[in-house]
Every structure is written in structure tokens, then in C-alpha cells.
Design an enzyme around this catalytic site. Structure first.
Site, PDB file in Angstrom:
ATOM      1  N   HIS A   1      -1.123  -1.277  -4.367  1.00 18.80           N
ATOM      2  CA  HIS A   1      -2.396  -0.969  -3.697  1.00 18.80           C
ATOM      3  C   HIS A   1      -2.469   0.537  -3.471  1.00 18.80           C
ATOM      4  O   HIS A   1      -1.576   1.133  -2.867  1.00 18.80           O
ATOM      5  CB  HIS A   1      -2.473  -1.730  -2.371  1.00 18.80           C
TER       6      HIS A   1
ATOM      7  N   SER B   1       0.853  -1.184   0.000  1.00 20.71           N
ATOM      8  CA  SER B   1       0.000   0.000   0.000  1.00 20.71           C
ATOM      9  C   SER B   1       0.888   1.233   0.000  1.00 20.71           C
ATOM     10  O   SER B   1       1.649   1.460   0.950  1.00 20.71           O
ATOM     11  CB  SER B   1      -0.883   0.017   1.246  1.00 20.71           C
TER      12      SER B   1
ATOM     13  N   ASP C   1      -4.604   3.635  -2.102  1.00 14.23           N
ATOM     14  CA  ASP C   1      -5.673   3.989  -1.160  1.00 14.23           C
ATOM     15  C   ASP C   1      -6.192   5.406  -1.407  1.00 14.23           C
ATOM     16  O   ASP C   1      -5.443   6.375  -1.269  1.00 14.23           O
ATOM     17  CB  ASP C   1      -5.155   3.893   0.275  1.00 14.23           C
TER      18      ASP C   1
ATOM     19  N   MET D   1     -12.065   4.684  -0.770  1.00  6.44           N
ATOM     20  CA  MET D   1     -12.723   4.963   0.510  1.00  6.44           C
ATOM     21  C   MET D   1     -13.341   6.343   0.356  1.00  6.44           C
ATOM     22  O   MET D   1     -12.899   7.329   0.962  1.00  6.44           O
ATOM     23  CB  MET D   1     -11.696   4.911   1.656  1.00  6.44           C
TER      24      MET D   1
ATOM     25  N   MET E   1      -8.729   8.249  -0.194  1.00  7.07           N
ATOM     26  CA  MET E   1      -9.540   8.681   0.964  1.00  7.07           C
ATOM     27  C   MET E   1     -10.014  10.106   0.744  1.00  7.07           C
ATOM     28  O   MET E   1      -9.285  10.932   0.191  1.00  7.07           O
ATOM     29  CB  MET E   1      -8.698   8.612   2.230  1.00  7.07           C
TER      30      MET E   1
ATOM     31  N   MET F   1     -11.305  -5.897   5.312  1.00  5.73           N
ATOM     32  CA  MET F   1     -10.517  -4.953   6.110  1.00  5.73           C
ATOM     33  C   MET F   1     -10.251  -5.565   7.481  1.00  5.73           C
ATOM     34  O   MET F   1     -11.187  -5.976   8.179  1.00  5.73           O
ATOM     35  CB  MET F   1     -11.276  -3.633   6.309  1.00  5.73           C
TER      36      MET F   1
ATOM     37  N   HIS G   1      -8.282   1.209  -4.120  1.00  7.64           N
ATOM     38  CA  HIS G   1      -9.196   0.974  -3.001  1.00  7.64           C
ATOM     39  C   HIS G   1      -9.875   2.298  -2.688  1.00  7.64           C
ATOM     40  O   HIS G   1      -9.270   3.193  -2.089  1.00  7.64           O
ATOM     41  CB  HIS G   1      -8.381   0.443  -1.809  1.00  7.64           C
TER      42      HIS G   1
ATOM     43  N   ASP H   1      -6.533  -6.469   4.137  1.00  8.44           N
ATOM     44  CA  ASP H   1      -5.937  -5.125   4.188  1.00  8.44           C
ATOM     45  C   ASP H   1      -5.969  -4.590   5.619  1.00  8.44           C
ATOM     46  O   ASP H   1      -7.038  -4.362   6.178  1.00  8.44           O
ATOM     47  CB  ASP H   1      -6.742  -4.201   3.250  1.00  8.44           C
TER      48      ASP H   1
HETATM   49  C1  DX5 Z   1      -6.309   1.636   5.479  1.00  9.15           C
HETATM   50  C2  DX5 Z   1      -5.807   1.269   4.090  1.00  9.15           C
HETATM   51  C3  DX5 Z   1      -4.699   0.301   4.075  1.00  9.15           C
HETATM   52  C4  DX5 Z   1      -3.442   0.740   4.785  1.00  9.15           C
HETATM   53  C5  DX5 Z   1      -2.762  -0.484   5.295  1.00  9.15           C
HETATM   54  O1  DX5 Z   1      -7.500   2.335   5.353  1.00  9.15           O
HETATM   55  O2  DX5 Z   1      -6.868   0.725   3.324  1.00  9.15           O
HETATM   56  O3  DX5 Z   1      -4.402  -0.105   2.743  1.00  9.15           O
HETATM   57  O4  DX5 Z   1      -2.545   1.459   4.002  1.00  9.15           O
HETATM   58  O5  DX5 Z   1      -1.666  -0.089   6.045  1.00  9.15           O
HETATM   59  P1  DX5 Z   1      -0.929  -1.075   7.028  1.00  9.15           P
HETATM   60  O6  DX5 Z   1      -0.444  -2.233   6.218  1.00  9.15           O
HETATM   61  O7  DX5 Z   1       0.165  -0.238   7.599  1.00  9.15           O
HETATM   62  O8  DX5 Z   1      -1.936  -1.512   8.055  1.00  9.15           O
HETATM   63 ZN    ZN Z   2      -6.398  -0.186   1.344  1.00  8.69          ZN
END
Ligand code: DX5
Ligand code: ZN
Length: 225
Positions: free
Chosen positions: A32, A7, A34, A67, A36, A136, A65, A174
Site C-alpha cells: 500500500h 502501508s 500512500d 491523497m 500525499m 478510511m 492511494h 485503511d
Molecule cells: C493515512 C494512510 C494510511 C496510513 C495507515 O492517510 O492512508 O494508509 O498509513 O497507517 P496506520 O495503519 O498506522 O493507521
Molecule cells: Zn492509505
């Protein structure tokens, strides 16, 4: 058979391009990504422009991903920016089946994401249309959180449903994935492992591509399964 998906949330954004080529050259499989929005989750990250910028750097799949809420407006932008997989949270879409259709119409693989407290019944009528299920193991919004063990029983339940469906659907985990729990997570049924802080906080200046040691350590754990 097992895929490691770093990620980039935990990468050094001041040198993101280098981080991506390094982590893939170190043996990781998928990027990956993310997204947000400071609305669906209390954090704000990166969008289609960044996806477009990194696309030419690698042939690896970019696993977006989302969010964000709402979902549909932004899907075509990520498809155009070169995303291969687009996943979303069912609570964030008013019409889940329509969003899955939209992602596939745009030529991407579609994934549905389950928060720690989101029930699996959202799979009931759409599992056959999905390419990926993402469980998750932390509440979404931040890297570096602790793995929530209850995610394992959920993984097991989804593994069973995927196997019964006879379809090829990726099962991704994840949140809080590390060298000391990845084998157990694999035994429970995951085949794709997101790891942010575990990888990007373990870079070694002596490694040829900075992350060779940590990616090898994760694979060595998976080899024990
Ligand atoms: C959290 C993200 C993850 C995050 C995971 O909302 O979706 O992808 O980056 O990070 P680690 O591996 O540090 O838990
Ligand atoms: Zn993620």
C-alpha cells in the site's frame, strides 16, 4: 481470500527496498503506497519515482492511494511507474467517472476512497466500474491514528452494495488496523486490510524476514473469522 496490505508510510524510508522485500517475504500480499501532496492532505510523501524504483523488487500488487488534488494529471505517471491499483478521493476529482475511466485506460484497477465523513452516494452511478472501494477509518494524512468505529457501519453498507452488484470488487479498510480489531473488521465485510504502524513498528530482529511474527499474528486473527 483476505489480503494484508502493509502501508509503507510507516516503513523505514532509509531502507525502503529492504522493508518491501522483507514484508512481502513475511507473508504480506499487497504494497500500500500512500501519496500525499500537502494540499489535499496536510502531509507530503512519495511520488511516481519511488513507485518506479520499488517496482522491480516485488511481484506483489502496488496499491497506490492518491491523497492528491487534482488527480488526473498524475494518474498516467503512476501507471507507467508500475502501479497495479490506483485509488482516489471523490472530493479531489472534478469528474469522478472520467478519472475512473482514465485509470482503467492506463491498464490499472480503479478504486474510490471514502473519508470518515464522505457519504457513500458517490458509489451510486459508478460502483460497477470500480475494482476496489477503500473505507478510511482515520482522517487521511498520517499513520498511527486511532480507528474510528463508525467506519464499521460504513463497511457493512458497502459490503451489502457490493454483494448486491454481483461484481468482484475489493473492499479495503485503511487506518488504525491492529491485531486487536482486524477480526471484527473482517466480520463486518472488509477483505483487504491496510496496516502501517501495526506492521512496521512491530519488526523483530529474530524473525527471518523481520515481519513474520506480526503478519502471522494478523492472519491468526483473520483465521478466527
Ligand atoms: C493515512 C494512510 C494510511 C496510513 C495507515 O492517510 O492512508 O494508509 O498509513 O497507517 P496506520 O495503519 O498506522 O493507521
Ligand atoms: Zn492509505
Amino acid at each position: 481470500m483476505y489480503r494484508i496490505a502493509p502501508s509503507i508510510l510507516s516503513a523505514n524510508f532509509a531502507k525502503l527496498g529492504q522493508e518491501i522485500t522483507d514484508v512481502i517475504d513475511s507473508g504480506a500480499d499487497i504494497i500500500h503506497f500512500d501519496v500525499m501532496d500537502n494540499h489535499y492532505v496536510p502531509n507530503l510523501t512519495i511520488g511516481p519515482l519511488v513507485c518506479e524504483a520499488i517496482r522491480p523488487l516485488t511481484d506483489a500488487m502496488i496499491d497506490v492511494h492518491l491523497m492528491v488534488e487534482p488527480v488526473d494529471r498524475i494518474v498516467p505517471d503512476f501507471a507507467k511507474a508500475g502501479a497495479n491499483i490506483i485509488s482516489f478521493h471523490p472530493e479531489a476529482s472534478a469528474h469522478i467517472d472520467r478519472t475512473i475511466g482514465l485509470i482503467k485506460d492506463q491498464g490499472c484497477l480503479a478504486g474510490l476512497v471514502f473519508n470518515p465523513a464522505t457519504p457513500l452516494h458517490y458509489l451510486d452511478h459508478v460502483l460497477d466500474k470500480l475494482d476496489l472501494v477503500l473505507i478510511m477509518s482515520v482522517n487521511p494524512g498520517f499513520g498511527g491514528q486511532k480507528f474510528i468505529p463508525e467506519a464499521l457501519s460504513k463497511l457493512k453498507a458497502v459490503r451489502r452494495r457490493i454483494d448486491e452488484s454481483g461484481k468482484e470488487i475489493m473492499l479495503e479498510i485503511d487506518g488504525g488496523v491492529k491485531t486487536d480489531n482486524i477480526a471484527e473488521i473482517a466480520r463486518t465485510g472488509a477483505d483487504t486490510f491496510v496496516a502501517g504502524s501495526a506492521i512496521f513498528h512491530a519488526g523483530q530482529d529474530n524473525d527471518p524476514h523481520r515481519y513474520d511474527s506480526i503478519v502471522a499474528a494478523l492472519r491468526a486473527e483473520l483465521d478466527k473469522v
